[in-house]
Write an enzyme that holds these catalytic residues in place. Structure first.
Site, mmCIF file in Angstrom:
data_model
loop_
_atom_site.group_PDB
_atom_site.id
_atom_site.type_symbol
_atom_site.label_atom_id
_atom_site.label_comp_id
_atom_site.label_asym_id
_atom_site.label_seq_id
_atom_site.Cartn_x
_atom_site.Cartn_y
_atom_site.Cartn_z
ATOM 1 N N ARG A 65 17.905 77.406 10.533
ATOM 2 C CA ARG A 65 17.120 78.626 10.358
ATOM 3 C C ARG A 65 16.814 78.809 8.882
ATOM 4 N NH1 ARG A 65 14.575 79.605 14.918
ATOM 5 N NH2 ARG A 65 15.904 80.331 16.608
ATOM 6 N N ALA A 77 16.137 80.678 23.228
ATOM 7 C CA ALA A 77 15.187 81.796 23.195
ATOM 8 C C ALA A 77 13.865 81.337 22.618
ATOM 9 C CB ALA A 77 15.749 82.940 22.351
ATOM 10 N N GLU A 94 12.060 78.502 28.253
ATOM 11 C CA GLU A 94 12.884 78.210 27.073
ATOM 12 C C GLU A 94 14.204 77.555 27.451
ATOM 13 O OE1 GLU A 94 12.052 78.348 23.889
ATOM 14 O OE2 GLU A 94 10.065 79.124 24.365
ATOM 15 N N GLU A 98 14.797 73.878 25.854
ATOM 16 C CA GLU A 98 15.820 73.729 24.823
ATOM 17 C C GLU A 98 17.118 73.089 25.302
ATOM 18 O OE1 GLU A 98 16.337 77.349 22.583
ATOM 19 O OE2 GLU A 98 14.246 77.353 21.950
ATOM 20 N N GLU A 121 9.764 93.870 17.427
ATOM 21 C CA GLU A 121 10.130 92.761 18.314
ATOM 22 C C GLU A 121 11.052 93.215 19.439
ATOM 23 O OE1 GLU A 121 11.796 88.210 18.158
ATOM 24 O OE2 GLU A 121 12.709 89.661 16.817
ATOM 25 N N GLU A 140 7.241 70.392 19.337
ATOM 26 C CA GLU A 140 7.040 69.512 18.196
ATOM 27 C C GLU A 140 7.687 70.123 16.951
ATOM 28 O OE1 GLU A 140 3.350 67.759 15.597
ATOM 29 O OE2 GLU A 140 3.044 68.058 17.758
ATOM 30 N N GLU A 142 10.815 70.685 16.563
ATOM 31 C CA GLU A 142 12.053 71.379 16.917
ATOM 32 C C GLU A 142 13.192 70.370 16.997
ATOM 33 O OE1 GLU A 142 12.741 75.180 19.807
ATOM 34 O OE2 GLU A 142 11.798 73.438 20.723
#
Length: 184
Positions: A65, A77, A94, A98, A121, A140, A142
Site C-alpha cells: 500500500r 476488497a 473480488e 484476489e 466512501e 493487471e 496487482e
C-alpha cells in the site's frame, strides 16, 4: 438538541481521478464565517469479503500500500465496476479475483464509512463461509500473497497494531461477533 446550520456555498473540483474526485468545499459556519474544507468523493463505493476456510482460518491478502509505504494484511476488497453494480456482486468478484475461491452464499455483515471527516466512501462487508476452489484472477499490476490466519490470532494482530486497515478491522470483529463461537 438541534445543531446550528452549516451549509456548503461552493464546491470546486481540484483533481479528477479514476475512482476518486478531490474537491475544495467552501462552508458557511453558524457564525457566518466561510471555511475551506477538503472533500474526497468515492464515485463507485466498494465491497469487501471475509473468507473463512473449512478449518475456521480466515483468508487474507498481503499487498503493498503506497499510502503507508509498506505491505498490509487485509480482507479481499475492491471498488464496484459501476455505481449500479450490486455490492454483493462486487464482493463475489473480488473474492474470486484476489483469492481464487468463490462462494455461492455470501452473507451481509455490515456497511461502513471509512473516513467520514472528508470522504464519502462506503464499503459493504460480506462473509463467505462455504468456499469453492476456483482460479485467482488478479488485475493487471496487482501483486497479492494469500495468508490464512486463525480468527483469535487476527484479533491479537488488531490489538497489537499489526492490522490497522479499517475495513479489515471492522470485518474481523463483526465476523468474530457473529460467528466466533459457532463450529465451522
Amino acid at each position: 438538541m438541534e445543531q446550528p446550520p452549516i451549509k456548503r456555498v461552493k464546491r470546486e473540483l481540484e483533481h479528477k481521478g479514476s475512482i476518486l474526485d478531490i474537491y475544495s468545499d467552501y462552508m458557511e459556519l453558524p457564525d457566518g464565517k466561510i471555511e475551506k474544507w477538503d472533500y474526497v468523493e468515492h464515485r463507485k463505493g466498494a465491497a469487501a469479503v471475509i473468507p473463512a476456510l473449512p478449518d475456521g482460518r480466515i483468508l487474507l491478502v498481503r499487498q503493498y500500500r503506497n499510502a503507508l509505504e509498506r505491505f498490509t494484511l487485509e480482507v479481499p476488497a475492491g471498488a464496484r465496476d459501476s455505481v449500479t453494480e450490486p455490492m454483493i456482486e462486487c464482493a463475489s468478484r473480488e473474492l474470486e479475483e484476489e483469492t481464487g475461491y468463490r462462494c455461492d452464499n455470501l452473507e451481509f455483515l455490515l456497511s461502513l464509512r471509512t473516513t467520514v471527516a472528508f470522504c464519502n466512501e462506503r464499503v459493504d462487508v460480506f462473509a463467505a463461509r462455504d468456499l469453492i476452489p476456483s482460479r485467482q484472477r488478479l488485475d493487471e499490476g496487482e501483486s497479492i500473497e494469500l495468508e490464512a490466519v486463525a480468527l483469535e490470532d487476527l484479533c491479537g494482530m488488531i490489538y497489537q497494531g499489526i492490522i490497522q486497515d479499517g475495513k479489515t478491522v471492522a470485518a474481523i470483529l463483526a465476523y468474530k461477533d457473529k460467528y466466533g463461537n459457532v463450529d465451522m
